[in-house]
Enzyme design. Sequence first.
Site, PDB file in Angstrom:
ATOM      1  N   PRO A 147       0.857  -1.201   0.000  1.00 33.76           N
ATOM      2  CA  PRO A 147       0.000   0.000   0.000  1.00 33.76           C
ATOM      3  C   PRO A 147       0.884   1.238   0.000  1.00 33.76           C
ATOM      4  O   PRO A 147       1.835   1.320   0.768  1.00 33.76           O
ATOM      5  CB  PRO A 147      -0.768  -0.116   1.330  1.00 33.76           C
ATOM      6  N   GLN A 191      -6.851  -1.079   3.250  1.00 30.65           N
ATOM      7  CA  GLN A 191      -6.096  -0.830   4.483  1.00 30.65           C
ATOM      8  C   GLN A 191      -6.734   0.295   5.291  1.00 30.65           C
ATOM      9  O   GLN A 191      -7.006   1.382   4.769  1.00 30.65           O
ATOM     10  CB  GLN A 191      -4.648  -0.460   4.170  1.00 30.65           C
ATOM     11  N   CYS A 219       2.486   3.132   9.785  1.00 31.00           N
ATOM     12  CA  CYS A 219       2.644   4.504   9.304  1.00 31.00           C
ATOM     13  C   CYS A 219       3.181   5.382  10.436  1.00 31.00           C
ATOM     14  O   CYS A 219       2.642   5.397  11.538  1.00 31.00           O
ATOM     15  CB  CYS A 219       1.309   5.036   8.788  1.00 31.00           C
ATOM     16  N   ASN A 269       8.853  -7.444   3.796  1.00 25.67           N
ATOM     17  CA  ASN A 269       8.805  -6.167   3.062  1.00 25.67           C
ATOM     18  C   ASN A 269       9.987  -5.291   3.455  1.00 25.67           C
ATOM     19  O   ASN A 269      10.374  -5.244   4.612  1.00 25.67           O
ATOM     20  CB  ASN A 269       7.475  -5.460   3.384  1.00 25.67           C
ATOM     21  N   GLY A 270      10.524  -4.622   2.437  1.00 23.51           N
ATOM     22  CA  GLY A 270      11.592  -3.657   2.669  1.00 23.51           C
ATOM     23  C   GLY A 270      12.774  -3.864   1.755  1.00 23.51           C
ATOM     24  O   GLY A 270      13.493  -4.846   1.871  1.00 23.51           O
TER      25      GLY A 270
HETATM   26  C1  LIG Z   1       4.891   7.051  -1.122  1.00 26.14           C
HETATM   27  C2  LIG Z   1       4.686   5.975  -0.103  1.00 26.14           C
HETATM   28  C3  LIG Z   1       3.462   5.850   0.525  1.00 26.14           C
HETATM   29  C4  LIG Z   1       3.247   4.831   1.470  1.00 26.14           C
HETATM   30  N1  LIG Z   1       2.003   4.670   2.007  1.00 26.14           N
HETATM   31  C5  LIG Z   1       1.753   3.603   2.813  1.00 26.14           C
HETATM   32  C6  LIG Z   1       0.417   3.305   3.237  1.00 26.14           C
HETATM   33  O1  LIG Z   1      -0.552   3.970   2.863  1.00 26.14           O
HETATM   34  N2  LIG Z   1       0.255   2.228   4.063  1.00 26.14           N
HETATM   35  C7  LIG Z   1       1.311   1.443   4.470  1.00 26.14           C
HETATM   36  O2  LIG Z   1       1.110   0.466   5.217  1.00 26.14           O
HETATM   37  N3  LIG Z   1       2.560   1.700   4.057  1.00 26.14           N
HETATM   38  C8  LIG Z   1       2.795   2.725   3.220  1.00 26.14           C
HETATM   39  N4  LIG Z   1       4.055   2.916   2.729  1.00 26.14           N
HETATM   40  C9  LIG Z   1       5.118   1.953   3.062  1.00 26.14           C
HETATM   41  C10 LIG Z   1       5.184   0.831   2.016  1.00 26.14           C
HETATM   42  O3  LIG Z   1       3.990   0.089   2.007  1.00 26.14           O
HETATM   43  C11 LIG Z   1       6.376  -0.117   2.290  1.00 26.14           C
HETATM   44  O4  LIG Z   1       6.205  -0.696   3.551  1.00 26.14           O
HETATM   45  C12 LIG Z   1       7.718   0.613   2.245  1.00 26.14           C
HETATM   46  O5  LIG Z   1       7.808   1.464   1.130  1.00 26.14           O
HETATM   47  C13 LIG Z   1       8.881  -0.399   2.223  1.00 26.14           C
HETATM   48  O6  LIG Z   1       8.812  -1.204   1.089  1.00 26.14           O
HETATM   49  P1  LIG Z   1       9.743  -0.947  -0.216  1.00 26.14           P
HETATM   50  O7  LIG Z   1      11.168  -0.920   0.255  1.00 26.14           O
HETATM   51  O8  LIG Z   1       9.444  -2.104  -1.114  1.00 26.14           O
HETATM   52  O9  LIG Z   1       9.331   0.373  -0.776  1.00 26.14           O
HETATM   53  C14 LIG Z   1       4.293   3.944   1.805  1.00 26.14           C
HETATM   54  C15 LIG Z   1       5.529   4.083   1.172  1.00 26.14           C
HETATM   55  C16 LIG Z   1       5.735   5.071   0.228  1.00 26.14           C
HETATM   56  C17 LIG Z   1       7.067   5.164  -0.455  1.00 26.14           C
END
Ligand SMILES: Cc1cc2nc3c(=O)[nH]c(=O)nc-3n(C[C@H](O)[C@H](O)[C@H](O)COP(=O)(O)O)c2cc1C
Length: 342
Positions: free
Chosen positions: A27, A82, A112, A213-214
């Site tokens: 998300p 979510q 968040c 995730n990450g």
């Molecule tokens: C622009 C942006 C918005 C995000 N919004 C949410 C969100 O609405 N809900 C959530 O659980 N995580 C949110 N995240 C976190 C991501 O879901 C994810 O956990 C985080 O980016 C790490 O994963 P990645 O390294 O693959 O990007 C957001 C991340 C980004 C970059």
Amino acid sequence: MEHTITGKLNPITIGSVKVETPLFLAPMAGQTNHAFRNLCREMGDCGMVCTELISSQAIHYKNQKTWHMFDWTPDEQPFAVQLYGSDPQMMADAARLVVDEGATIVDINMGCWVPKVVKKGGGAALLGDLCAATAVVEAVVQAVNVPVTVKVRSGLTPDHLTAVPFARAAEQLGVKAIAVHARTASQGFSGSADWDIIRQVKDAVSSIPIIGNGDVKTSADAERMLRETGCDGIMIGRAALGNPWIFHQIAYELRTGLAFPSPSPAERASAALKHARLTVETTTIGERQAIFELRGQLTKYHLGVPGAAALREKLVYAESLADIEAIFEPYLSHEQAEYELA
Ligand SMILES: Cc1cc2nc3c(=O)[nH]c(=O)nc-3n(C[C@H](O)[C@H](O)[C@H](O)COP(=O)(O)O)c2cc1C
């Protein structure tokens, strides 16, 4: 084309919901709208998508701006909606509402870290208060008859890692899967994700899938996360932006050991156009406002041709779908990239 890294992506079940390829679109607020979720699914191997976080309090007070986030359609199944908030009753009511509106899964945000969310006790704040967190989870699980999942971070701070006790409690309360973003709330997006917490959470639960995730950007990352943590699925966020092929690419490379052929500039431009057209077609906030929100999303599509800076500059001034079409259409016949994309 040799690639050599292979790995197993087994189907998983989240309660009653089967996820064929356990690669999840994370998300992302302001990014994962209906159009982008659809695009990721269409490119293949994106097993599950999720809306951005939606405030249960805003739903409770019938905040008009929140309704444009209710942008899902039945053909997105399976998908998660979510929710965030700290009031168990409001969360339960919001969960019932989104399920009535078709959500396959309700996901609770406990990651968040932005002040407007944390200050009211929602999102990552719940990771610092197991009692409040379990009250929210229990209320939501009891309110709906669809699977409830939770997305957590490692904890609040590096000295306060709570994902493991939290995961144990969530499993006991009937949560059907947990996604773990392997950073603490205090880290925001800085530093790198420490995947060991994913392994610890996986070891702590016995009956539900754990989604890691990450920082997964490539099939090599995905293979390493699966191997090092034992997680059942992988969630991808930033690496999917402007790159909705990533799920198919990772699945293809892990299945075959071959390198996925990079999409041509024409395919990239066509995806960007599809993203824009479907957004405008389905938006409830009007074309102009939708285009303002799209600008940032479309700058993430790298076409692999010279002039990327000029293209981004033009996007900044786009005000209509016609402007976006004028920017990308010239590339629709461009079959060869002129430089390598990372
Ligand atoms: C622009 C942006 C918005 C995000 N919004 C949410 C969100 O609405 N809900 C959530 O659980 N995580 C949110 N995240 C976190 C991501 O879901 C994810 O956990 C985080 O980016 C790490 O994963 P990645 O390294 O693959 O990007 C957001 C991340 C980004 C970059």
